[in-house]
Motif scaffolding. Structure first.
Motif: not given
Ligand code: F6R
Length: 616
Positions: A308-311, A355-357, A360, A406-408, A415, A492-493, A496, A613
């Protein structure tokens, strides 16, 4: 999303809850609340707004909150607007049960109707207030203990939750439970710390238990932890792990915002991602999770990447890398779409989840679906021990360290770095890269941290460009090939954290629609690196100039042609096109930061967003 916290022990709970909640604000920050318990009673305060506003509100009452047990919450609204009433903790009708919750109760409405018929009333619009009253109803109807009422109620729930609940008349016990949303427990000899993220109790203990889905725990003052399965009350053996977090990594240091610190950390984080995996003198690349599944990677006919998102943007870059270097067909999917289709993924396929976190909700659900369909699931995660990391068949950590803003930013480049390593390893196995190119690329990969460092020095130029455009409302970002996802990421950066409209587009697609937007007020970022599609990009720049658009170009050192055409240029070092996203994204991250900063936005905690998220 939302962050939950709890403390039970011998120290004063209030300061522990407040400082812990501040560390959880990346999960949501539209309202917050705490409840601290004493014999037969509790102090409960909640408010719309951030944790420091809650703290101010409490200190304005000039009361001392005393008590060695408490729970707290920082919210990202799902059911009901952010206000004092919808903020957690929520209290049951009899005023006996007090609960905090992260997640979504999907069947809350049906339950609410039943409870209304049984005389219950509701103050808030939340699903949480429904759940706490369901627990009360089941408890009173069946004369059950709190633990048993929680267990039976949770078996009626559809959705995701991590909860902590306390009974006013038994303020020596907290019951916690988890399904879908993260929940960890810090354990010392005479105290328990409950949290959505162990980052909030690291100052007190490094002993952590990550609850698994479908588990609950009963925490009693001075007693051993009682861990159970929610479904059948079966007792489980707790597995305690040791946390490894460096406290410096979660402090801002000399930077005004975490985002800027994290942008500036990238030379180091890319190096950390490469460390022990790329041996430059020997030209060896090794990632254990790939090495031990070598044949699966060699034989895969298709790799699906889900995120999702940045990932997801990093995944698109992965598609170019894997197709180019490993000559394998790659599909990239939004996790939220993948999970609700009937995707064609089978036993010989690889699904990569990024996924960073690692929390998600959609990515986790996509992972589970891919596993159910028999695919081999490989994870690329930043947070060690996260739900996604624990559920994949194999994986590689990005080692970017905690990303707080919050902004990745640094997680994105980490990644991409793992995806580069992956593509090079598979390409080597399959001999789809010739030996000379492989060696050259290994060498060049090692030079990237230094090149990123060099690009960070363009910050002064970017500040000047930001001063010119900070009042503009629309931006266009164009790139081609592997830099098209970078254009998406740049847009996106900006969106957001600045709340400005920005669109990323493949440069050549522009003439199929977006070019209608271009006039003398429209700044257009163009990634115009020398390799790849340089001449084509020059054509695209000409098309924008002919419509009086303003060009901000990212060019290589020594560039002449674009330099002459563009209104502003940001110069970056030369690098192979397939590695260029690691370099070209840096000015876009800095630009988004500078614009948000000039416009006075809260860069690290933009409105309506949360870092993890954990709801779909
Ligand atoms: C944008 C951002 C989000 C995450 C997205 C997925 O800066 O941080 O778009 O990339 O919510 O999150 P992860 O990578 O944690 O699954």
């Amino acid at each position: 999303m939302c962050g939950i916290i709890g403390y039970l022990g011998y120290r004063e709970a209030y300061p522990i809850l407040i400082s812990g909640l501040k560390k959880l604000e990346y999960r949501g920050y539209d309202s917050s609340g705490i409840a601290v318990f004493f014999e037969n009673g509790y102090n409960l305060y909640k408010t719309k707004g951030r944790v420091h506003e809650l703290e101010q509100k409490i200190s304005s009452y000039r009361i001392k909150i005393k008590g060695t047990m408490g729970i707290g919450h920082t919210r990202w609204a799902t059911h009901g607007i952010p206000d004092n009433i919808n903020a957690h903790p929520h209290v049951s009708n009899s005023n006996e049960l007090i609960m905090i919750h992260n997640g979504i109760i999907e069947n809350y409405y049906a339950i609410k109707i039943i409870l209304l018929k049984n005389g219950f009333t509701f103050k808030s619009k939340t699903d949480t207030e429904v759940l706490v009253n369901l627990i009360e109803y089941i408890k009173e109807e069946n004369k059950l203990s709190l633990k048993e009422a929680v267990r039976i109620s949770l078996n009626e729930i559809v959705g995701a939750y991590s909860i902590a609940i306390v009974e006013k008349s038994h303020p020596e016990t907290i019951v916690i439970a988890k399904l879908g949303s993260p929940l960890s427990l810090g354990i010392n000899e005479k105290e328990f710390f409950v949290s959505s993220d162990p980052i909030s109790f690291i100052d007190y203990t490094k002993n952590v238990l990550y609850l698994k889905d479908g588990e609950m725990a009963i925490l009693k003052k001075g007693k051993e932890l009682d861990l159970r399965k929610i479904i059948d009350n079966h007792r489980l053996n707790p597995i305690i792990k040791q946390l490894k977090i460096n406290l410096k990594e979660i402090e801002k240091g000399k930077y005004k915002y975490f985002m800027l610190k994290e942008i500036y950390e990238q030379p180091k984080t890319i190096l950390d991602t490469l460390r022990g995996r790329l041996l430059i003198p020997e030209k060896i690349i090794c990632i254990n999770g790939i090495e031990s599944n070598k044949n699966i990677f060699i034989n895969a006919k298709c790799i699906t990447i889900v995120a999702c998102g940045t990932s997801w943007h990093a995944s698109l870059i992965g598609e170019y890398l894997l197709e180019e270097l490993a000559r394998v067909r790659v599909e990239v999917e939004y996790a939220s779409e993948f999970r609700y289709r009937n995707p064609i993924v089978g036993e010989k396929d690889i699904v990569i989840v990024i996924s960073q976190s690692g929390e998600t909700a959609d990515t986790l659900a996509a992972l589970k679906l891919a596993k159910k369909k028999g695919a081999f699931v490989f994870g690329i995660c930043n947070v060690v021990g996260s739900s996604i990391a624990r559920n994949v068949d194999a994986g590689a950590y990005t080692h970017a360290g905690p990303e707080i803003s919050v902004a990745s930013t640094k997680a994105f480049t980490a990644q991409i770095t793992v995806l580069i390593l992956l593509a090079l390893i598979i390409g080597r196995y399959k001999s789809t890269i010739n030996e000379n190119r492989y060696k050259f690329l290994c060498e060049e990969l090692g030079s990237i941290p230094e090149k990123v460092d060099y690009v960070l020095k363009t910050d002064d130029i970017i500040k000047k460009i930001s001063q010119i455009y900070h009042n503009v409302n629309n931006f266009l970002y164009l790139g081609r090939g592997i830099n098209f996802p970078v254009a998406l990421e740049g847009a996106l950066k900006l969106k957001e954290i600045s709340y400005l409209h920005a669109e990323g587009y493949p440069a050549a697609e522009m003439k199929h629609g977006p070019i209608a937007l271009v006039d003398e007020t429209m700044p257009v970022f163009v990634i115009a690196t020398k390799k790849g599609y340089y001449n084509k990009i020059i054509g695209n720049i000409q098309e924008i100039k002919a419509r009086k658009g303003k060009i901000i170009a990212i060019v290589n050192e020594g560039d002449i042609q674009v330099n002459m055409l563009a209104d502003h240029v940001i110069k970056i070092p030369n690098i192979s096109e397939i590695f260029s996203p690691l370099i070209t994204v840096i000015p876009l991250q800095l630009f988004a930061y500078q614009i948000a900063y000039i416009r006075g936005k809260n860069v690290d905690q933009p409105r309506n967003l949360a870092k993890s998220v954990t709801v779909e």
